[in-house]
Design a protein around this motif. Sequence first.
Motif, mmCIF file in Angstrom:
data_model
loop_
_atom_site.group_PDB
_atom_site.id
_atom_site.type_symbol
_atom_site.label_atom_id
_atom_site.label_comp_id
_atom_site.label_asym_id
_atom_site.label_seq_id
_atom_site.Cartn_x
_atom_site.Cartn_y
_atom_site.Cartn_z
ATOM 1 N N ALA A 1 0.719 -1.206 -0.038
ATOM 2 C CA ALA A 1 0.248 0.256 0.115
ATOM 3 C C ALA A 1 0.873 1.397 -0.012
ATOM 4 C CB ALA A 1 -0.964 -0.206 1.576
ATOM 5 N N GLY B 1 1.920 1.678 -3.323
ATOM 6 C CA GLY B 1 0.878 2.486 -4.005
ATOM 7 C C GLY B 1 0.430 3.983 -3.951
ATOM 8 N N PHE B 2 0.693 4.134 -2.336
ATOM 9 C CA PHE B 2 0.693 5.727 -2.316
ATOM 10 C C PHE B 2 1.458 6.917 -3.447
ATOM 11 C CE2 PHE B 2 -1.029 4.573 2.293
ATOM 12 C CZ PHE B 2 -2.633 4.132 1.710
ATOM 13 N N ASN C 1 3.390 5.544 -6.266
ATOM 14 C CA ASN C 1 3.394 5.743 -7.726
ATOM 15 C C ASN C 1 1.566 5.906 -7.913
ATOM 16 O OD1 ASN C 1 5.236 3.601 -7.418
ATOM 17 N ND2 ASN C 1 3.378 2.259 -7.218
ATOM 18 N N VAL C 2 0.957 6.641 -7.307
ATOM 19 C CA VAL C 2 -0.280 6.917 -7.597
ATOM 20 C C VAL C 2 0.173 8.822 -7.550
ATOM 21 C CG1 VAL C 2 -2.774 7.469 -7.129
ATOM 22 C CG2 VAL C 2 -2.176 5.684 -7.014
ATOM 23 N N SER D 1 1.268 11.626 -1.815
ATOM 24 C CA SER D 1 1.836 10.680 -0.794
ATOM 25 C C SER D 1 1.857 10.854 0.774
ATOM 26 C CB SER D 1 2.834 10.350 -0.895
ATOM 27 O OG SER D 1 3.588 11.437 -0.541
ATOM 28 N N LEU E 1 -2.503 10.923 1.487
ATOM 29 C CA LEU E 1 -2.382 9.240 1.527
ATOM 30 C C LEU E 1 -2.287 8.599 2.355
ATOM 31 C CD1 LEU E 1 -2.189 9.112 -1.923
ATOM 32 C CD2 LEU E 1 -4.830 9.189 -1.345
ATOM 33 N N VAL F 1 0.643 0.946 -11.667
ATOM 34 C CA VAL F 1 -0.132 2.546 -10.883
ATOM 35 C C VAL F 1 -1.103 1.238 -10.558
ATOM 36 C CG1 VAL F 1 -1.009 4.388 -10.405
ATOM 37 C CG2 VAL F 1 1.610 4.346 -11.342
ATOM 38 N N THR G 1 -0.747 -1.724 -7.822
ATOM 39 C CA THR G 1 -0.381 -1.325 -6.959
ATOM 40 C C THR G 1 -1.430 -0.447 -5.864
ATOM 41 O OG1 THR G 1 1.063 0.722 -7.129
ATOM 42 C CG2 THR G 1 1.960 -1.602 -7.128
ATOM 43 N N SER G 2 -1.845 0.323 -6.857
ATOM 44 C CA SER G 2 -2.892 1.423 -6.037
ATOM 45 C C SER G 2 -4.472 0.131 -5.350
ATOM 46 C CB SER G 2 -3.681 2.205 -7.419
ATOM 47 O OG SER G 2 -4.476 1.898 -7.756
ATOM 48 N N LEU H 1 -6.248 0.830 -2.886
ATOM 49 C CA LEU H 1 -8.268 1.308 -2.978
ATOM 50 C C LEU H 1 -8.733 -0.015 -2.112
ATOM 51 C CD1 LEU H 1 -7.298 2.753 -6.028
ATOM 52 C CD2 LEU H 1 -7.910 4.141 -4.184
#
Length: 593
Positions: free
Chosen positions: A188, A191-192, A194-195, A214, A217, A328, A331-332, A336
């Motif tokens: 996670a 993921g943060f 990457n987003v 980031s 999040l 993205v 990993t999101s 999510l």
Amino acid sequence: MTSFSPSAGRVWIVLGMVTAVFHIGLIFYGLVPNLIARPLHMALILPWVFLYAAKTHAGWWSGLVITLIGVSACIWIALNHQILRNQYGFLENGFQVALAIALLAIAMEGARRMIGWPLPAVALCALIYGLYGQHIPGEFGHAGTPLRSFLGTLVVAEGGLWGSLTGVSVGVVAIFVIFGAVLNAGEAGQGFMNVASAAAGRLTGGAAKVSVISSALFGSISGSASANVASTGAITLPAMTKLGYPKRLAAAVEAVASSGGQIMPPLMGAGAFVMVELTGVPYTQIMLAALLPAILYFLTVWMGINAYAQRFDLQAVPKDQRPGARMVLITSGFFLVPFSVLLTAMFIAGFTPQYAAVLAIFTGAAALFFDASPRMNIAQGFDRMGHAFLAVGQQVAMIAAIIICASIIIGVLGITGLGIKITSVIISGSGGSLWPALFLTALACLLLGMEVPTTAAYVICVSVAGPALIELGLEPLQAHLFVFWFALLSTITPPVCGAVFIAAGMIGENWLRVALTAMALGLGLYIIPLAMIANPDLIRVSTNTTGALSAFLMVGIGLTCLSYALIGKPRWLYRALLTAFGLAACFVGILTT
């Protein structure tokens, strides 16, 4: 076996697992008497406080003795809860008096070992006042309480160590801490990042804006400015310096963005859950009320970065350093999906926040067995689970140590009536006017926040100042959010600014230069709580959506103007006009009433 031995790792993982299972089990088991659940909660955290966190062998051995005494005392209370309930807060013999003194001392020493001396010092002063305040002349004296009744109310009844605040720590905060630990143990966190990189990396000042997104999040589940700086900062700070950002600006961006984690739903540094208990407002309503102000805070930081871009060449993140769309997307999903489960269970299925969080925990735990490939990896999953259990033990212990110690202060305020007297002083000192009372409260929050963590500062300040603000016309939720925001100021405001110290140390910059830049970027932290008072609709998104969005737009415009006036390079006349218009827009509610 000590925490210094490598072989102790499995023991701590097992203890962390027991801590997680105990708190999750309480959600499913049903009604467990408070004098069982809350003392056992304290018993579970004591080894983490006194043994795991020990820095020296002497500290470990003294911690072992304290842990054995504390755990034994907590278990004794849990086993004898029915007898103690019938005592109505009165200690019947010398053994019970000794046990009460020991538990109060252990609670204060635990807080000292975890966060330093200020909070336990306040608790000790409160105890001394409770014991000897009857000798103080004038309105600040009290009638006095017999020793056995005073200590009994704090230790064998539900008015001190086992009060409602500790109940919040047991029943809600611990569950969301477990949720955050599970998410952070897997993909996670990446993921943060990457987003954030995909959303903002290509923009002017992209590396700084990646830090903002980031941190927002990550902070939404960590609730800790320090943890936020240490985790996201490890990636964003080198990225910003590599692109030529001034060190003071890079560190300030990370400190300010990370501080916002404590005001970003759903976790809010445990403050939201304490607010539920103190206000009686449902958690979902508090989440919605806090959402628009939190977005405004990060919007202000974003605009401040744009303003700094006029002064420095703040480059975007190079394309080859930004993640691809496939990465993205994959990993999101690791954050999510659990977040979707949490929000769906709360807002659509109508489950309680803690039950919804448990469902999200199970979802996040299943995701630990998958990587970004995405492939299942059983061995890696169990390894991540171990790291999650370690994080659970440490983080639950940190928050519980603070809340249990703060509960002593709240208990004494209730026994002696000191809170009512301080409320009277605030009202008389402000001349019965709201805004002077707000100023006095804000000053108290800032000063106390410099010494104790945000949640503890909020609890203490709102206990003594909250009733005064409500009596002067504020809604309870307005008063509580105002106090909570100002308790957060110390994260970036000198002389004690924890997030700034960490970010400055990580990047090798003078902390005062970082703090001054952070205060400019974090302008919203000083203005938004006042704007919430001037524009009450800002926190009424659940009951007056149109009014809330209108207030959000006006305050957002105002904060943008103020950021450019403070940080940008306009001529003095434009600076003055931007400042005047910005203040008018932020406080339009006062001008129109």
